[in-house]
Motif scaffolding. Structure first.
Motif, PDB file in Angstrom:
ATOM      1  N   LEU A 147      79.211  15.570  42.731  1.00 28.44           N
ATOM      2  CA  LEU A 147      78.542  16.873  42.792  1.00 28.44           C
ATOM      3  C   LEU A 147      79.534  18.003  43.075  1.00 28.44           C
ATOM      4  O   LEU A 147      79.420  19.093  42.518  1.00 28.44           O
ATOM      5  CB  LEU A 147      77.465  16.849  43.887  1.00 28.44           C
ATOM      6  CG  LEU A 147      76.224  16.001  43.578  1.00 28.44           C
ATOM      7  CD1 LEU A 147      75.377  15.827  44.826  1.00 28.44           C
ATOM      8  CD2 LEU A 147      75.387  16.656  42.463  1.00 28.44           C
ATOM      9  N   ALA A 148      80.496  17.735  43.946  1.00 24.29           N
ATOM     10  CA  ALA A 148      81.467  18.765  44.292  1.00 24.29           C
ATOM     11  C   ALA A 148      82.379  19.112  43.129  1.00 24.29           C
ATOM     12  O   ALA A 148      82.965  20.197  43.083  1.00 24.29           O
ATOM     13  CB  ALA A 148      82.297  18.302  45.485  1.00 24.29           C
ATOM     14  N   ASN A 149      82.494  18.208  42.148  1.00 26.91           N
ATOM     15  CA  ASN A 149      83.396  18.425  41.015  1.00 26.91           C
ATOM     16  C   ASN A 149      82.648  18.432  39.683  1.00 26.91           C
ATOM     17  O   ASN A 149      83.247  18.156  38.629  1.00 26.91           O
ATOM     18  CB  ASN A 149      84.465  17.329  41.000  1.00 26.91           C
ATOM     19  CG  ASN A 149      85.361  17.360  42.223  1.00 26.91           C
ATOM     20  OD1 ASN A 149      86.265  18.184  42.298  1.00 26.91           O
ATOM     21  ND2 ASN A 149      85.096  16.478  43.173  1.00 26.91           N
ATOM     22  N   ALA A 150      81.343  18.772  39.715  1.00 22.06           N
ATOM     23  CA  ALA A 150      80.519  18.708  38.498  1.00 22.06           C
ATOM     24  C   ALA A 150      81.070  19.611  37.393  1.00 22.06           C
ATOM     25  O   ALA A 150      81.176  19.212  36.227  1.00 22.06           O
ATOM     26  CB  ALA A 150      79.072  19.080  38.824  1.00 22.06           C
ATOM     27  N   GLY A 151      81.408  20.836  37.705  1.00 19.46           N
ATOM     28  CA  GLY A 151      81.914  21.771  36.683  1.00 19.46           C
ATOM     29  C   GLY A 151      83.194  21.256  36.059  1.00 19.46           C
ATOM     30  O   GLY A 151      83.373  21.287  34.825  1.00 19.46           O
ATOM     31  N   ARG A 152      84.112  20.766  36.908  1.00 25.39           N
ATOM     32  CA  ARG A 152      85.381  20.256  36.388  1.00 25.39           C
ATOM     33  C   ARG A 152      85.163  19.017  35.529  1.00 25.39           C
ATOM     34  O   ARG A 152      85.819  18.830  34.486  1.00 25.39           O
ATOM     35  CB  ARG A 152      86.293  19.921  37.559  1.00 25.39           C
ATOM     36  CG  ARG A 152      87.638  19.372  37.136  1.00 25.39           C
ATOM     37  CD  ARG A 152      88.456  18.975  38.357  1.00 25.39           C
ATOM     38  NE  ARG A 152      89.685  18.299  37.956  1.00 25.39           N
ATOM     39  CZ  ARG A 152      90.513  17.704  38.783  1.00 25.39           C
ATOM     40  NH1 ARG A 152      90.240  17.712  40.085  1.00 25.39           N
ATOM     41  NH2 ARG A 152      91.609  17.108  38.347  1.00 25.39           N
ATOM     42  N   TYR A 159      77.767  12.519  28.536  1.00 33.26           N
ATOM     43  CA  TYR A 159      78.134  12.704  29.946  1.00 33.26           C
ATOM     44  C   TYR A 159      78.228  14.191  30.282  1.00 33.26           C
ATOM     45  O   TYR A 159      77.711  14.648  31.312  1.00 33.26           O
ATOM     46  CB  TYR A 159      79.475  12.024  30.234  1.00 33.26           C
ATOM     47  CG  TYR A 159      79.954  12.221  31.655  1.00 33.26           C
ATOM     48  CD1 TYR A 159      79.498  11.412  32.692  1.00 33.26           C
ATOM     49  CD2 TYR A 159      80.846  13.244  31.986  1.00 33.26           C
ATOM     50  CE1 TYR A 159      79.918  11.606  33.998  1.00 33.26           C
ATOM     51  CE2 TYR A 159      81.273  13.448  33.287  1.00 33.26           C
ATOM     52  CZ  TYR A 159      80.799  12.621  34.288  1.00 33.26           C
ATOM     53  OH  TYR A 159      81.208  12.829  35.584  1.00 33.26           O
ATOM     54  N   ALA A 160      78.871  14.967  29.390  1.00 33.06           N
ATOM     55  CA  ALA A 160      79.041  16.403  29.648  1.00 33.06           C
ATOM     56  C   ALA A 160      77.698  17.115  29.719  1.00 33.06           C
ATOM     57  O   ALA A 160      77.510  18.067  30.491  1.00 33.06           O
ATOM     58  CB  ALA A 160      79.929  17.029  28.572  1.00 33.06           C
ATOM     59  N   GLN A 161      76.732  16.661  28.922  1.00 30.32           N
ATOM     60  CA  GLN A 161      75.411  17.285  28.936  1.00 30.32           C
ATOM     61  C   GLN A 161      74.617  16.895  30.178  1.00 30.32           C
ATOM     62  O   GLN A 161      73.798  17.682  30.685  1.00 30.32           O
ATOM     63  CB  GLN A 161      74.626  16.869  27.683  1.00 30.32           C
ATOM     64  CG  GLN A 161      75.183  17.464  26.395  1.00 30.32           C
ATOM     65  CD  GLN A 161      74.438  16.979  25.167  1.00 30.32           C
ATOM     66  OE1 GLN A 161      73.501  16.187  25.257  1.00 30.32           O
ATOM     67  NE2 GLN A 161      74.847  17.474  23.987  1.00 30.32           N
ATOM     68  N   ASP A 162      74.876  15.637  30.684  1.00 25.25           N
ATOM     69  CA  ASP A 162      74.076  15.135  31.808  1.00 25.25           C
ATOM     70  C   ASP A 162      74.609  15.552  33.179  1.00 25.25           C
ATOM     71  O   ASP A 162      73.894  15.453  34.172  1.00 25.25           O
ATOM     72  CB  ASP A 162      74.017  13.602  31.761  1.00 25.25           C
ATOM     73  CG  ASP A 162      73.226  13.113  30.547  1.00 25.25           C
ATOM     74  OD1 ASP A 162      72.447  13.921  29.996  1.00 25.25           O
ATOM     75  OD2 ASP A 162      73.402  11.942  30.160  1.00 25.25           O
ATOM     76  N   VAL A 163      75.908  15.949  33.238  1.00 25.35           N
ATOM     77  CA  VAL A 163      76.452  16.356  34.531  1.00 25.35           C
ATOM     78  C   VAL A 163      75.676  17.540  35.078  1.00 25.35           C
ATOM     79  O   VAL A 163      75.511  18.561  34.400  1.00 25.35           O
ATOM     80  CB  VAL A 163      77.950  16.713  34.401  1.00 25.35           C
ATOM     81  CG1 VAL A 163      78.444  17.361  35.692  1.00 25.35           C
ATOM     82  CG2 VAL A 163      78.765  15.477  34.102  1.00 25.35           C
ATOM     83  N   GLU A 164      75.188  17.350  36.322  1.00 27.55           N
ATOM     84  CA  GLU A 164      74.346  18.378  36.922  1.00 27.55           C
ATOM     85  C   GLU A 164      75.154  19.292  37.832  1.00 27.55           C
ATOM     86  O   GLU A 164      75.946  18.831  38.625  1.00 27.55           O
ATOM     87  CB  GLU A 164      73.230  17.737  37.754  1.00 27.55           C
ATOM     88  CG  GLU A 164      72.221  16.952  36.949  1.00 27.55           C
ATOM     89  CD  GLU A 164      71.102  16.443  37.840  1.00 27.55           C
ATOM     90  OE1 GLU A 164      70.417  17.295  38.442  1.00 27.55           O
ATOM     91  OE2 GLU A 164      70.960  15.229  37.956  1.00 27.55           O
ATOM     92  N   LEU A 165      74.934  20.533  37.698  1.00 29.09           N
ATOM     93  CA  LEU A 165      75.435  21.502  38.669  1.00 29.09           C
ATOM     94  C   LEU A 165      74.280  21.773  39.623  1.00 29.09           C
ATOM     95  O   LEU A 165      73.421  22.620  39.367  1.00 29.09           O
ATOM     96  CB  LEU A 165      75.899  22.785  37.972  1.00 29.09           C
ATOM     97  CG  LEU A 165      77.108  22.643  37.060  1.00 29.09           C
ATOM     98  CD1 LEU A 165      77.353  23.943  36.293  1.00 29.09           C
ATOM     99  CD2 LEU A 165      78.344  22.284  37.867  1.00 29.09           C
ATOM    100  N   ASP A 166      74.207  20.965  40.712  1.00 26.56           N
ATOM    101  CA  ASP A 166      73.050  20.983  41.622  1.00 26.56           C
ATOM    102  C   ASP A 166      73.521  21.394  43.018  1.00 26.56           C
ATOM    103  O   ASP A 166      73.791  20.552  43.878  1.00 26.56           O
ATOM    104  CB  ASP A 166      72.407  19.594  41.660  1.00 26.56           C
ATOM    105  CG  ASP A 166      71.074  19.595  42.376  1.00 26.56           C
ATOM    106  OD1 ASP A 166      70.784  20.592  43.073  1.00 26.56           O
ATOM    107  OD2 ASP A 166      70.324  18.608  42.265  1.00 26.56           O
ATOM    108  N   PRO A 167      73.643  22.692  43.288  1.00 23.23           N
ATOM    109  CA  PRO A 167      74.133  23.164  44.587  1.00 23.23           C
ATOM    110  C   PRO A 167      73.279  22.701  45.754  1.00 23.23           C
ATOM    111  O   PRO A 167      73.793  22.424  46.847  1.00 23.23           O
ATOM    112  CB  PRO A 167      74.101  24.685  44.456  1.00 23.23           C
ATOM    113  CG  PRO A 167      74.049  24.949  42.996  1.00 23.23           C
ATOM    114  CD  PRO A 167      73.336  23.797  42.378  1.00 23.23           C
TER     115      PRO A 167
END
Length: 556
Positions: free
Chosen positions: A216-221, A286-294
């Motif tokens: 989660l901490a590295n979702a964007g990267r 994978y890129a589509q499923d990665v969540e940016l969930d603050p």
């Protein structure tokens, strides 16, 4: 048993190594020659206080070493194993004393404190000389000697075990019946358990939480990186791996038409194109499923923060907090169910008290009976050793307090009257060193080495006696030497003649330096030394004959 002693640059001894055998070894020499240096060296190896004056003049340090055979001394071997200093059935003690006053010690080549050397020496050697070095002056040792004389090993073990079990039960009762303090403990433990149950995780769950936090901490990267790899594999660039594979496949197809042996390599390129395609599809998903969930990241971060706070509070790694919760849960259950536990423990305490009372009474009876026998036996020997009318009493006094004591219900004190008409006094307060040495000898002979010591040393045991009494002293020392190794420093020929072996200490001088020499005597040497001890400066034919007769009678 002491097998060898090595001294170097010690007092007036430049260097000497002496071998010892079983039985009685006597040490003699002229006054001032340094007969007691061997005893002094062993005292230092046994942890006695050292000073720079013990270093030979002109040297920077003194070295002492002794080797012992510990066969038949299970207590010493057990102690060495517990301290991780064991080396088979032998043991070496070594000590170095420097001129500035410092010293170092070793046991079997490993560094050891003086306390360790003293503890080990107490199990293998017993020195009868100056008051402070005599184990017999210790009331604890006196009781141990009486128990050994009475054969109380099993009785004492029963008393010790039941006393310790009783104390454990009382301590647990005290903990469980703490009143207001118990309520506070319950409240505190309940709060701790609530926190631990809320935040502490099993190892697998903790591993999942930490992995989730990293993701989660590295979702964007992670999403950006996956898309970048897709572009590298199947992008519009002419350098994309997918396009390069297509061009390679086309070129290899043309070449294989010219040489059919290249055809199987086309299959490898086909496989590579398929695998690259699958990798592109997987990375895209994978890129589509990665969540940016603050929000979820904040929850996970909060959970880990609490875990680290608990880790600091309990001074435990976060991986062990889950097990800590089980421990707290058990303690809480024990305190909350204290009523039933207290009833059970009270019954156990009362049972153990009855068992202790019975065991202690049996031990007390055995001690009382043995005390009378030991006192009578020692008193008889004291008469033979020139202390006619002297007596020894083994006083058994009630121990303080009524609680079960691991040592039993009494304390032991050896009381001695060296002369008729004198009231018995504690052995530790006897003023005369010679009397004390002879009393100690009488006790050792009476108990025949029951204190399980491998080597006994008597320094000037014959002080203040002579004639027939001196011969008796020598006979008693020889009898003791039949059971244990005995080393005796003496100035009397009657005692020296009784030795199984004989060491002579002599002082030599070249006009510039004085040295002490130690040598083992053969039969002829022993006759000459006895002649010197009998005749002084002038040794006559009669003196030599007397020495030979004395030696023949003692050794016959």
């Amino acid at each position: 048993m002491l097998t060898s002693l090595y001294v170097r640059q010690f007092a007036v001894v430049e260097e000497a190594e002496v071998a010892f055998g079983p039985g009685l070894t006597v040490v003699s020499g002229e006054t001032g020659a340094g007969k007691s240096l061997l005893v002094d060296a062993l005292m230092l190896l046994a942890g006695a206080r050292a000073d720079s004056g013990m270093v030979r003049a002109g040297s920077d340090r003194a070295e002492l070493a002794a080797e012992f055979d510990l066969t038949g001394l299970p207590d010493a071997l057990s102690w060495l194993r517990q301290e991780e200093l064991d080396d088979g059935d032998t043991c070496q003690l070594r000590r170095v004393i420097r001129t500035e006053g410092s010293s170092r010690g070793w046991i079997n080549g490993r560094p050891a404190s003086l306390a360790q050397m003293s503890a080990l020496a107490a199990l293998i050697v017993e020195i009868h000389g100056q008051h402070e070095h005599q184990a017999l002056l210790s009331r604890q040792h006196q009781m141990a000697l009486l128990d050994a004389y009475a054969g109380n090993e099993e009785r004492l073990a029963r008393v010790r075990d039941t006393a310790r079990a009783w104390r454990d039960a009382v301590a647990r009762i005290r903990t469980l019946s703490g009143g207001d303090d118990r309520e506070r403990q319950i409240e505190l433990l309940a709060h701790e358990l609530e926190e631990l149950e809320r935040w502490a995780l099993a190892p697998s769950a903790l591993e999942d939480l930490e992995a989730q936090h990293r993701r989660l901490a590295n979702a964007g990267r992670l999403a950006e990186g996956a898309n970048g790899i897709v572009e590298m594999l199947d992008g519009e660039s002419e350098f994309a791996i997918g396009r390069a594979l297509l061009r390679a496949h086309a070129e290899l197809s043309r070449l294989s038409e010219l040489d059919g042996t290249l055809a199987p390599l086309l299959e490898l390129l086909d496989s590579a194109q398929i695998q690259v395609g699958e990798a592109v599809d997987g990375l895209g998903r994978y890129a589509q499923d990665v969540e940016l969930d603050p929000e979820r990241l904040a929850e996970v971060d909060t959970h880990l923060t609490h875990l680290h706070d608990l880790s600091r509070r309990y001074r435990l790694p976060i991986e062990e907090l889950f097990a800590k919760a089980d421990e707290v849960r058990g303690r809480l259950a024990e305190l909350e169910g204290a009523g039933e536990a207290l009833d059970r423990l009270a019954g156990e305490r009362d049972r153990l008290r009855k068992e202790y009372d019975a065991a202690a009474a049996t031990l007390s009876k055995a001690r009382s009976e043995a005390a009378g026998r030991l006192g009578a036996s020692v008193a008889a020997l004291m008469g033979e050793l020139g202390m006619a009318g002297g007596r020894l009493e083994v006083s058994l006094e009630p121990a303080e307090g009524d609680e079960p004591d691991p040592h039993g219900r009494e304390r032991c004190e050896l009381l001695v009257s060296a002369n008729p008409g004198q009231p018995p006094r504690p052995l530790r307060k006897v003023a005369s060193g010679g009397e004390l040495a002879r009393i100690s000898l009488a006790i050792e002979v009476a108990t025949l080495g029951n204190d399980n010591i491998g080597c006994m040393i008597f320094d000037e045991v014959d002080t203040g006696i002579g004639g027939a009494v001196a011969e008796v002293v020598g006979q008693k020392l020889r009898a003791l030497g039949e059971r244990v190794q005995v080393l005796c420093v003496t100035h009397l020929p009657q005692v020296a003649a009784q030795g199984h072996s004989h060491l002579q200490v002599a002082k030599e001088s070249d006009g510039e330096a004085t040295r002490t020499r130690i040598r083992a005597l053969n039969d002829a040497g022993r006759r000459d030394e006895l002649s010197r001890m009998l005749g002084g400066v002038e040794i006559t034919k009669e003196t030599r004959a007397h020495a030979k007769k004395m030696l023949d009678r003692a050794q016959g």
